[in-house]
Write a protein that holds these residues in place. Structure first.
Motif, PDB file in Angstrom:
ATOM      1  N   LEU A  31      -3.279   4.536   2.601  1.00 28.60           N
ATOM      2  CA  LEU A  31      -4.100   3.994   3.509  1.00 28.60           C
ATOM      3  C   LEU A  31      -4.585   4.642   4.521  1.00 28.60           C
ATOM      4  O   LEU A  31      -5.656   4.176   5.283  1.00 28.60           O
ATOM      5  N   THR A  70       0.903  -1.275   0.054  1.00 30.13           N
ATOM      6  CA  THR A  70      -0.126  -0.042  -0.050  1.00 30.13           C
ATOM      7  C   THR A  70       0.993   1.231  -0.111  1.00 30.13           C
ATOM      8  O   THR A  70       1.962   1.144   0.035  1.00 30.13           O
ATOM      9  N   LEU A 106      -6.751  -4.312   6.162  1.00 26.81           N
ATOM     10  CA  LEU A 106      -6.533  -2.797   6.299  1.00 26.81           C
ATOM     11  C   LEU A 106      -7.740  -2.171   6.964  1.00 26.81           C
ATOM     12  O   LEU A 106      -8.357  -1.513   6.282  1.00 26.81           O
ATOM     13  N   LEU A 120      -5.800   1.886  -3.638  1.00 26.03           N
ATOM     14  CA  LEU A 120      -4.529   1.205  -3.014  1.00 26.03           C
ATOM     15  C   LEU A 120      -4.285  -0.001  -3.855  1.00 26.03           C
ATOM     16  O   LEU A 120      -3.069  -0.662  -3.670  1.00 26.03           O
TER      17      LEU A 120
END
Length: 378
Positions: A31, A27, A232, A160
């Protein structure tokens, strides 16, 4: 010759307590897009990119790299920014870097949050295999399966996934080498800073048991599990992550942190969230001023009660004809315990000292707001 620094983005007042945010493998600092702006109200937020990710140079990590090498790059960035001691939050590999810093450089870390991460990553074998695959074939096939590894079914963040596909394969593989070699389980008890662990209940990569293992070993650590979150969590469940991080790092935020808490209590989350969503780099210092001075020093002064402060505020807003702000603070006055009759008495007092026309407009505004509140059961 000075080595190139990690690519990074800084937000928030330079005078606020520093907070560094680390990313997960594959990423970028995007993020933290749904979390960092809010944190930057009370902190000087610095989010950084892994080598070969975003704008960070690929050559900053080489084959055979360790998490310690990555942590050294984070310290170099902090040094270059004039940051001696900082709060730190990181996801997955970024969280591992935070654990390393807290163990090996405790004088630099004031408070730690580790999200969707581990003190070990299920052994070296799978990571060595992934590193070899990426060095041989690149990142296209891994990027295709990113959603399944990062999110619950049906959820995605295209930015992402694109960052994953665009990462430098050799730098990505070097990060895999670092994960393969990482195991800090025998040093967790040495961590002495306030520590928060955040687990996604649906995380297949670092399930809650991995975070619970750290929480059980680090003295005084707290664990939060987020329902519906996968690997995430800051991207999938930003509200829950924000709440956890605000509570954890708020103690180090001084007047701005206290002020933000009071501001939310008095004005309500919905209003503050709208104000934060409208924040830009141009208005960030003004928002910090409001949180730090108006709410963190004036509204928290115990000399006057919140009820008394509401009455004073209503009077001042009537005097200057700030009817939009008056509507906001009529609602705040209700939260602070004033009855509609008491609000009416305050406005009647303003008719004597601020003038009948001003009070007339104020009564119209207050009547509308109170009717709306009554309609909602407020």
């Amino acid at each position: 010759m000075t080595r190139e620094l990690l690519d990074h983005r800084a937000e928030g007042p330079a005078s606020a307590p520093p907070l560094l945010l680390g990313p997960s493998l594959g990423t970028s600092h995007a993020l933290w897009d749904e979390v960092a702006p809010e944190l930057s109200i009370t902190h000087r937020v610095v989010r950084w990119n892994l080598p070969g990710h975003g704008g960070s140079a690929p050559g900053l990590l080489r084959a055979g790299a360790t998490v310690g090498d990555l942590a050294a790059l984070v310290l170099e960035l902090a040094d270059a920014l004039g940051i001696e001691r900082f709060g730190y939050a990181g996801v997955s590999l970024g969280g591992a870097a935070g654990l390393h810093l807290a163990v090996h450089h405790p004088q630099r870390v004031s408070s730690l949050a580790v999200l969707c991460s581990s003190a070990h990553f299920n052994g070296a074998g799978p990571w060595r295999e992934r590193a070899a695959l990426v060095r041989r074939e690149g990142l296209a096939s891994l990027a295709e399966s990113a959603d399944a590894r990062w999110f619950t079914p049906g959820f995605t963040v295209p930015r992402l996934v694109r960052d994953h596909r665009d990462a430098d394969p050799e730098a990505y593989a070097a990060c895999c080498d670092a994960l393969a070699a990482f195991d800090l389980r025998d040093r967790l008890a040495d961590i002495a800073v306030p520590t928060l662990l955040v687990a996604g209940r649906e995380d297949p990569a670092t399930p809650p048991a991995h975070l619970r293992e750290i929480a059980d070993a680090v003295p005084g650590a707290a664990l939060v599990e987020i329902p519906g979150a996968s690997h995430l969590a800051p991207a999938q469940c930003p509200g829950a992550v924000l709440s956890a991080l605000r509570a954890h790092f708020g103690a180090s935020a001084g007047p701005a942190g206290r002020g933000m808490a009071v501001r939310r209590e008095v004005l309500g989350d919905a209003h503050v969230d709208r104000a934060q969503a409208r924040q830009t780099p141009f208005t960030a210092r003004f928002q910090d001023f409001i949180s730090r001075y108006a709410w963190g020093e004036i509204w928290t002064d115990p000399t006057l009660s919140r009820r008394e402060r509401s009455m004073i505020t209503l009077t001042a807003l009537v005097a200057h004809g700030h009817l939009d702000e008056l509507a906001l603070h009529v609602r705040a006055a209700r939260r602070n315990g004033l009855t509609p009759e008491e609000i009416g008495a305050v406005l009647l007092q303003t008719a004597v000292y601020c003038g009948v026309p001003a009070a007339n407009s104020a009564f119209a505004t207050a009547q509308r707001v109170l009717a709306e509140e009554d309609g909602r059961g407020g």
